[in-house]
Enzyme design. Structure first.
Site, PDB file in Angstrom:
ATOM      1  N   ASP A  38      -5.463 106.443  -9.462  1.00  0.00           N
ATOM      2  CA  ASP A  38      -4.518 107.670  -9.791  1.00  0.00           C
ATOM      3  C   ASP A  38      -5.016 108.479  -8.994  1.00  0.00           C
ATOM      4  O   ASP A  38      -6.241 108.906  -8.939  1.00  0.00           O
ATOM      5  CB  ASP A  38      -4.869 108.865 -11.505  1.00  0.00           C
ATOM      6  N   TYR A  66     -16.116 101.455 -14.954  1.00  0.00           N
ATOM      7  CA  TYR A  66     -15.720 102.638 -14.804  1.00  0.00           C
ATOM      8  C   TYR A  66     -17.055 103.434 -15.058  1.00  0.00           C
ATOM      9  O   TYR A  66     -17.378 102.477 -16.163  1.00  0.00           O
ATOM     10  CB  TYR A  66     -14.073 103.250 -15.115  1.00  0.00           C
ATOM     11  N   ASP A  80      -4.233 111.733 -19.476  1.00  0.00           N
ATOM     12  CA  ASP A  80      -5.189 112.379 -19.445  1.00  0.00           C
ATOM     13  C   ASP A  80      -5.142 113.595 -19.983  1.00  0.00           C
ATOM     14  O   ASP A  80      -4.647 114.585 -19.783  1.00  0.00           O
ATOM     15  CB  ASP A  80      -5.089 111.496 -17.916  1.00  0.00           C
ATOM     16  N   ARG A 178      -7.006 105.438 -19.467  1.00  0.00           N
ATOM     17  CA  ARG A 178      -6.582 106.147 -20.209  1.00  0.00           C
ATOM     18  C   ARG A 178      -6.399 106.093 -21.468  1.00  0.00           C
ATOM     19  O   ARG A 178      -6.811 106.727 -22.423  1.00  0.00           O
ATOM     20  CB  ARG A 178      -5.090 106.562 -19.088  1.00  0.00           C
TER      21      ARG A 178
END
Length: 303
Positions: A38, A66, A80, A178
């Site tokens: 993103d 991540y 988010d 997310r």
């Protein structure tokens, strides 16, 4: 011009922005990335140049790592921190590190996840975010995801009516972090959203091996940008390697079937190389036992 550029994608750039920039810097249209990030997410984004674009499907399939921050106490339409708040609640509990880690542990292994409406997943030929931007909600296909490991990285911070903490997750293709943050909130009993995300690893590429856009530009100015490209073999180190002599290299060049090499540990795919040069990826033949057929063959300019 063939190789893999281990890029550190900056915040504010789309993955396509990065591809477009590298196309200009390297003077070629044959460029592809290996897993969309993103725009507001930074992190490891290997860029494939030239024949390395044939490896995009392999790198897309690799595990990603991540570091995410989850905020308990509010959920958003985009899952988010950039979407409108859709639900809020005062977090009253004082969660312990042990409580949160126990919840995280429950996500290890295979599970089913529904992708968020604000995502690039296609339904009936349209991206989900196209429906979402029109205020529409459609049935989304469930997908099976796999989480290899997940670990709490920070203290549980209470900030007014909300709680925040960071965790590390190593996961397979198709996992939406997310949505994972929202699911973690559900398990803890509160609305939640992802308030921060950094991709620290893609396959064998980690943060320490990457270059920034600025570093690539500086290398271009010194005519040293080609030196930043790693050999194609760097992208598939998980595949077992077979070293080719001149005869085998010639057979591979012409795309011939081969006998399955001895000594492989039951793998269905393997790579054939001469030194650092990746010649091909072979896989077991589906209807001829003991035979391997080419999945990808690489022909270099000097050939």
């Amino acid at each position: 011009m063939d190789g893999i550029l281990p890029l550190w994608k900056p915040k504010g750039w789309t993955s396509h922005d990065c591809v477009a920039k590298i196309r200009r810097l390297y003077g070629t249209k044959k460029v592809g990335h290996t897993g969309t990030l993103d725009p507001e997410v930074e992190g490891v984004l290997p860029i494939c140049v030239g024949q390395a674009t044939k490896l995009v499907p392999y790198l897309t399939e690799t595990n990603k790592t991540y570091i995410a921050e989850v905020t308990l106490g509010s959920s958003t339409e985009t899952e988010d921190s950039f979407g409108e708040v859709v639900e809020q609640a005062v977090v009253q509990e004082d969660f312990s590190v042990e409580q949160v880690q126990q919840v995280l542990d429950n996500f290890i292994g295979y599970s089913v996840q529904v992708p968020p409406m604000y995502s690039a997943v296609k339904v009936n030929g349209k991206r989900l975010y196209e429906y979402a931007r029109k205020g529409l909600t459609v049935n989304r296909p469930e997908r099976t995801i796999h989480i290899e490991r997940i670990q709490l990285l920070s203290d549980i911070r209470k900030e007014g009516q909300r709680v925040r903490f960071c965790f590390l997750v190593e996961c397979g293709k198709g996992t939406y972090v997310r949505t994972l943050c929202v699911n973690i909130g559900d398990r803890l009993g509160y609305p939640a959203h992802m308030s921060g995300l950094v991709r620290t690893k893609t396959g064998s590429f980690d943060r320490n091996s990457t270059y920034t856009i600025e570093e690539v530009q500086q290398a271009k100015e010194k005519n040293a940008h080609l030196d930043l490209l790693l050999p194609l073999s760097a992208g598939i180190t998980d595949l077992e390697k077979v070293e080719a002599d001149a005869d085998l290299a010639d057979r591979v060049f012409h795309g011939q079937k081969l006998k399955m090499p001895e000594g492989l540990t039951g793998t269905k795919q393997f790579r054939i190389q001469q030194g650092d040069k990746l010649l091909a990826i072979y896989q077991s033949h589906p209807s001829e036992p003991g035979i391997a057929k080419p999945a990808k063959v690489f022909h270099y300019e000097q050939d």
